[in-house]
Design an enzyme around this catalytic site. Structure first.
Site: not given
Length: 248
Positions: A147-148, A151, A157, A206
Site C-alpha cells: 500500500h505505501e 502511494h 486512496h 479504506y
C-alpha cells in the site's frame, strides 16, 4: 481539495499503530494523523495534481535504500512486497547506487506513511516496527508495504475518486468530526482512474471502520456486503492502473 496534512512526522505519531490490536477493524495505515491516515504531501502537491507526469519515476524504476531496523522476517515481507510489483507490473524497485531520486525505507515509531509519487531527492517510506510482542506493526503483512509503495509510485486512496458516491455510502454521523477531511474526494483534474472500474477490494481502499468515533461503520459498499480493501496485495484493477500510469 483536501488539506495537505503534516509535512514532518513527530515521534508520538506512531502511538496509534503501536497500540493497534491484532483484531483491529482498521488497516495499520489508517491509524496515523497524516492526510487520510498515511499520506504526506509536499506543499506543491497540495496545490497541484498527480496527473502531472513530473511525479512519475523515470523508466518505472524506483531506487531504494533500507535504513530501518528490520528483522530478517520483516525484510522478507518488504522483499515480498517488491516482488508483487515485479511479478505483476513493470514497476521495479532496485537497490540505489548513485541515483538522485530514491526512497528510503525507515522503521521509525511514526506510523505507516509515504509521500505520493516521486517528489525528488530522498523521500521516506516509513514502516513502523513493533516495540513489543503485541504492539501493532506496518510489516506484519505484505499488504501494508504494498500500500505505501503504491502511494510512493503515484496513487491516492481508492475512495477519494470523484465517482465514489456511486459505489460506497459514507456515514458521516460515525466519523470523528476532526477526521471528516479524510473522506474528501478529488476531482478529475487531480487524479485519474485510467478508465478502470471502482475497486472495493483495492489495496488502496479504506476499511469499513476508518476513523470511526463510535465503533460503527464509516463507509460501506453499495449495495452492502462487499468487503472493502485488503491487506494482502494488488488486485487486478490495481495492477491495470499501475501499468497504465507507467505505460507498460
Amino acid at each position: 481539495m483536501a488539506r495537505s496534512g503534516r509535512l514532518e512526522p513527530i515521534q508520538d505519531d506512531g502511538g496509534n499503530v503501536s497500540r493497534g490490536k491484532f483484531n483491529s477493524k482498521q488497516y495499520p495505515w489508517e491509524q496515523g494523523p497524516y492526510l487520510q491516515g498515511d499520506i504526506k504531501l509536499t506543499e506543491e502537491q497540495a496545490k497541484n495534481g498527480l496527473l502531472n507526469e513530473r511525479y512519475r519515476w523515470v523508466d518505472a524504476t524506483v531506487p531504494y535504500v533500507i535504513s530501518g531496523d528490520f528483522t530478517p522476517e520483516q525484510l522478507a515481507i518488504i522483499e515480498a512486497s517488491f516482488e508483487e510489483y515485479h511479478t505483476k507490473t513493470c514497476v521495479k524497485f532496485v537497490p540505489r547506487t548513485d541515483e538522485r531520486d530514491y526512497i528510503d525505507i525507515k522503521s521509525d515509531q511514526t506510523g505507516c506513511w509515504s509521500y505520493v509519487g516521486r517528489i525528488g531527492f530522498k523521500q521516506v517510506v516509513n514502516l513502523q516496527t513493533p516495540e513489543c510482542e503485541f504492539c501493532g506493526s506496518c510489516v506484519r503483512y505484505t499488504g501494508t508495504p504494498i500500500h505505501e509503495l503504491m502511494h510512493a509510485i503515484g496513487f491516492h486512496h481508492e475512495q477519494t475518486r470523484w465517482d465514489r458516491d456511486d459505489y460506497v455510502t459514507i456515514f458521516e454521523e460515525n466519523i470523528d468530526p476532526d477526521m471528516f477531511y479524510n473522506f474528501d474526494k478529488y476531482d478529475e483534474a487531480y487524479i485519474t482512474a485510467y478508465g478502470q472500474p471502482y475497486d472495493w477490494g483495492s489495496v488502496m481502499h479504506y476499511s469499513e471502520y476508518s476513523f470511526s468515533i463510535n465503533g460503527e461503520p464509516t463507509i460501506l459498499s453499495k449495495p452492502e456486503g462487499t468487503p472493502l480493501g485488503n491487506d494482502e496485495g494488488l488486485t487486478d484493477v490495481d495492477v491495470a492502473k499501475i501499468n497504465a500510469m507507467y505505460n507498460c
